[in-house]
Design a protein around this motif. Structure first.
Motif, PDB file in Angstrom:
ATOM      1  N   PRO A 162      20.109  -3.005  29.630  1.00 23.39           N
ATOM      2  CA  PRO A 162      19.577  -1.873  30.415  1.00 23.39           C
ATOM      3  C   PRO A 162      19.942  -0.518  29.819  1.00 23.39           C
ATOM      4  O   PRO A 162      19.117   0.399  29.770  1.00 23.39           O
ATOM      5  N   MET A 163      21.170  -0.408  29.289  1.00 22.01           N
ATOM      6  CA  MET A 163      21.590   0.873  28.699  1.00 22.01           C
ATOM      7  C   MET A 163      20.810   1.159  27.432  1.00 22.01           C
ATOM      8  O   MET A 163      20.362   2.276  27.195  1.00 22.01           O
ATOM      9  N   LEU A 164      20.636   0.124  26.620  1.00 25.18           N
ATOM     10  CA  LEU A 164      19.925   0.288  25.354  1.00 25.18           C
ATOM     11  C   LEU A 164      18.491   0.729  25.616  1.00 25.18           C
ATOM     12  O   LEU A 164      17.999   1.703  25.031  1.00 25.18           O
ATOM     13  N   ILE A 165      17.842   0.033  26.530  1.00 24.07           N
ATOM     14  CA  ILE A 165      16.429   0.319  26.785  1.00 24.07           C
ATOM     15  C   ILE A 165      16.263   1.690  27.440  1.00 24.07           C
ATOM     16  O   ILE A 165      15.390   2.473  27.056  1.00 24.07           O
ATOM     17  N   ASN A 166      17.128   1.998  28.391  1.00 24.82           N
ATOM     18  CA  ASN A 166      17.026   3.310  29.041  1.00 24.82           C
ATOM     19  C   ASN A 166      17.339   4.454  28.082  1.00 24.82           C
ATOM     20  O   ASN A 166      16.696   5.493  28.131  1.00 24.82           O
ATOM     21  N   LEU A 221      20.504  14.769  23.950  1.00 18.42           N
ATOM     22  CA  LEU A 221      21.490  14.143  24.837  1.00 18.42           C
ATOM     23  C   LEU A 221      21.422  14.701  26.260  1.00 18.42           C
ATOM     24  O   LEU A 221      21.288  13.933  27.214  1.00 18.42           O
ATOM     25  N   PRO A 222      21.482  16.019  26.445  1.00 18.71           N
ATOM     26  CA  PRO A 222      21.377  16.509  27.833  1.00 18.71           C
ATOM     27  C   PRO A 222      20.029  16.197  28.479  1.00 18.71           C
ATOM     28  O   PRO A 222      19.982  15.944  29.679  1.00 18.71           O
ATOM     29  N   ALA A 223      18.960  16.191  27.681  1.00 21.30           N
ATOM     30  CA  ALA A 223      17.647  15.912  28.270  1.00 21.30           C
ATOM     31  C   ALA A 223      17.529  14.457  28.689  1.00 21.30           C
ATOM     32  O   ALA A 223      16.902  14.139  29.691  1.00 21.30           O
ATOM     33  N   LEU A 228      22.174   7.617  32.118  1.00 18.19           N
ATOM     34  CA  LEU A 228      23.113   7.263  33.190  1.00 18.19           C
ATOM     35  C   LEU A 228      22.487   6.308  34.193  1.00 18.19           C
ATOM     36  O   LEU A 228      23.192   5.481  34.777  1.00 18.19           O
ATOM     37  N   THR A 229      21.180   6.399  34.386  1.00 14.45           N
ATOM     38  CA  THR A 229      20.520   5.413  35.248  1.00 14.45           C
ATOM     39  C   THR A 229      20.655   4.029  34.633  1.00 14.45           C
ATOM     40  O   THR A 229      20.948   3.052  35.334  1.00 14.45           O
ATOM     41  N   GLY A 230      20.494   3.929  33.311  1.00 14.25           N
ATOM     42  CA  GLY A 230      20.694   2.658  32.614  1.00 14.25           C
ATOM     43  C   GLY A 230      22.122   2.169  32.769  1.00 14.25           C
ATOM     44  O   GLY A 230      22.365   0.982  33.014  1.00 14.25           O
ATOM     45  N   MET A 231      23.084   3.100  32.674  1.00 12.51           N
ATOM     46  CA  MET A 231      24.494   2.723  32.827  1.00 12.51           C
ATOM     47  C   MET A 231      24.773   2.221  34.233  1.00 12.51           C
ATOM     48  O   MET A 231      25.579   1.315  34.435  1.00 12.51           O
ATOM     49  N   ALA A 258      27.832  10.528  38.925  1.00 13.86           N
ATOM     50  CA  ALA A 258      27.776  11.017  37.545  1.00 13.86           C
ATOM     51  C   ALA A 258      26.342  11.371  37.164  1.00 13.86           C
ATOM     52  O   ALA A 258      26.099  12.383  36.503  1.00 13.86           O
ATOM     53  N   THR A 259      25.392  10.554  37.605  1.00 11.19           N
ATOM     54  CA  THR A 259      23.984  10.835  37.297  1.00 11.19           C
ATOM     55  C   THR A 259      23.574  12.172  37.899  1.00 11.19           C
ATOM     56  O   THR A 259      22.887  12.979  37.276  1.00 11.19           O
TER      57      THR A 259
END
Lengths: 277, 325
Positions: free
Chosen positions: A162-166, A198-200, A206-209, A269-270
């Motif tokens: 999920p993190m990779l894909i997001n 990164l900020p964008a 973070l949703t992936g995380m 955090a998100t």
């Protein structure tokens, strides 16, 4: 405000109803018959006193209280406090998860920024992603030869996708005009990656995380049931073998609460990295 | 022409079409601009104005031809050519100060924090946003956001400002104020500016020359309208100038009918893509190839503002109705 209060009231009402029904359903039918005390001990309370086989809310409440009073006791390998078991599980989740973060975010950036790498890695991701993390377990046990490390590996592999894909999606979907701003300002690749992309992409990453930590917490219970030894998953399985349904229910509740806390931390955090336009 | 600060030379842009082959947005496009000049380009949507601007900015590469700025062919974007985007394109996670300082830090990479903030502050003050430095874009109104965009563009002290309909999303009042500010800043700093607009009044108020572009695909630059209004003009009375409506009507006529039928209009004339006809509504003489003759300083004020003269007779221009018949 009014809605919040009313919602809380309804929640409380539902909870009360649930406890009430649970209590009534597990009340039991009173004494069955007078029998020899030795025999009664042998057949257990369910048969001798008509007590329900399912523990009631009071039993579970008492158990929770006992665990809360002494969460960190250690009386041998099969009798450790709930706090110790939880700490094992959380530690495994954290280690596997953080390794996954360290791999998924850079690789996700690479995929998101390079259409070539995106296409080249896509078939691997598509095949590896749907594999149940537990299917890796035998292979992990065989190669790593350590049950604890194997469960960490399983956590790693399940939180990776999920993190990779997001991350890849978030990076690839950065608004073109922001990238054009960077281009007209002659911003270099590294500075652009850290100050624009990164900020964008941070809210998507973070949703992936957040999805990943949820999955990791689901998987750790199953993984620990398999590998045994320590952890909340092992605790549940051990108590099932002890036929202590009270402990099993207690553990289920605790697993839910910890999962909620982990999810909420990432939700906060998100929020911190999300900026409306 | 001696001072060709910007020169667009035979630039073409083609996109691959859906069913094979390619769509030509425009081809063999020539345009030059002098240093300190303010040029507006007007044309209907889809004619390729934004593509011209993106090519000037270096964000898109032309299919053919070259753009020469200050005697150098451009290769990609540059800090010398700043772009004000239509949608302001502010970074929402940075404050007003952060957005402007980001641009400043991109230009002067080793500037210390203090100088950097001073430079950013100077331009935030210039666009009238003093006090809003620590707000994020989401807390600003549309006009304020565009001001931040302008401050960000100006803060890097570019040689050329490229503006893609910068005020089209704003209400009339804010647009007027920002037009005044952009004009003042451009005059004060001697900026060379290239602006896309749909607003004829905006073009007349701001531009020294207005470039008229025909409808795409295969768009061409139809005419370059020299603005006959005096350089010192005020927004509140510019429309009272005797030549104002001559210019305005000329441009609107173009947009309403001639932009569609320009190819027919040019058939049989000596239209040359390389030397786009220059017109000066309200003055008698116009030359297609020798804009120097425009320097005759009679100004044309005495003549009828409606008199539109080009190097082709206006009466021979076929009307839309005739063509449809």
């Amino acid at each position: 405000m009014a809605v919040t209060w009313r919602a809380a009231l309804v929640s409380l009402l539902l909870f009360g109803t649930f406890i009430g029904v649970w209590h009534l359903a597990t009340r039991g039918g009173g004494p069955v018959a007078s029998m020899d005390p030795e025999y009664a001990k042998l057949v257990g309370a369910t048969a001798s006193q008509g007590k329900s086989a399912m523990p009631g809310p009071a039993d579970v409440g008492l158990k929770i209280w006992q665990h809360l009073k002494d969460p960190f006791y250690d009386r041998g390998s099969n009798d450790k406090g709930l706090g110790i078991q939880l700490a094992y599980s959380i530690a495994r989740v954290m280690i596997g998860y953080l390794i996954a973060v360290a791999v998924a975010i850079p690789v996700g950036f690479l995929i998101g920024m390079s259409p070539l790498m995106s296409r080249a890695l896509d078939p691997f991701i598509q095949v590896l992603k749907p594999i149940s993390p537990l299917a890796w377990m035998p292979l992990a046990l065989y190669t790593i030869k350590d049950s604890s490390l194997s469960s960490i590996f399983v956590i790693f592999i399940c939180s990776l996708w999920p993190m990779l894909i997001n991350t890849a999606f978030g990076v690839a979907a950065v608004r073109k005009e922001w990238l054009n701003v960077a281009r007209t300002l002659e911003v270099g690749t590294f500075r652009r990656a850290f100050t624009i992309i990164l900020p964008a992409a941070a809210p998507t990453i973070l949703t992936g995380m957040r999805i990943s930590i949820g999955i990791a917490w689901l998987v750790i219970v199953a993984a620990e049931m398999l590998v045994g030894g320590t952890g909340i998953g092992y605790f549940v399985w051990n108590e099932w073998n002890n036929l202590s349904i009270t402990n099993v229910i207690t553990a289920i509740l605790v697993i839910g609460v910890v999962g909620m806390v982990l999810d909420q931390v990432l939700a906060r955090a998100t929020k911190l990295v999300t900026f409306p336009e | 022409m001696t001072d060709k600060f910007i020169s667009i030379e035979s630039v073409s842009k083609r996109f691959p079409a859906a069913g094979g082959g390619s769509t030509t947005v425009f081809e063999d496009l020539w345009l030059s601009m002098a240093r300190g000049e303010f040029v507006c380009i007007i044309g209907h949507s889809g004619c390729g104005k934004t593509t011209v601007l993106n090519i000037l900015a270096g964000l898109e590469a032309p299919s053919d031809g070259a753009v020469i700025v200050d005697n150098q062919a451009i290769e990609g974007p540059s800090l010398d050519r700043a772009v004000i985007f239509q949608s302001h394109a502010l970074l929402p996670w940075l404050t007003v100060m952060g957005n402007v300082a980001y641009a400043v830090a991109s230009k002067w990479r080793f500037m210390n924090r203090g100088d950097l903030n001073r430079q950013a502050q100077k331009f935030i003050d210039l666009v009238g946003l003093t006090g809003a430095e620590h707000k994020r874009p989401a807390e600003l109104s549309g006009g304020m956001k565009q001001r931040v965009g302008i401050a960000r563009t100006l803060s890097i002290e570019p040689k050329i400002m490229l503006m893609d309909e910068p005020f089209s999303a704003l209400d009339a009042l804010t647009r007027g104020t920002l037009q005044d500010e952009v004009r003042r800043i451009c005059l004060e700093t001697g900026q060379t500016a290239f602006m896309i607009t749909h607003d004829v009044d905006e073009a007349i108020y701001l531009a020294d020359r207005v470039v008229l572009m025909t409808n795409g695909p295969n768009a061409v630059l139809a005419e370059i309208v020299e603005n006959p209004l005096p350089k010192e003009r005020q927004r509140n009375d510019v429309h009272r100038h005797p030549l104002y409506y001559g210019v305005r009507n000329h441009i609107i006529d173009f947009l309403v009918s001639r932009s569609k039928n320009f190819a027919d209009e040019m058939a049989g004339t000596n239209y040359d893509r390389r030397h786009v006809p220059v017109v000066r509504p309200g003055t008698p003489q116009v030359s297609a190839t020798r804009p120097a003759s425009l320097d005759s300083t009679d100004g044309g004020q005495a003549r009828s503002p409606m008199q539109v003269v080009a190097d082709f007779p206006t009466s021979s221009r076929p009307s839309l109705a005739q063509h449809r018949a």
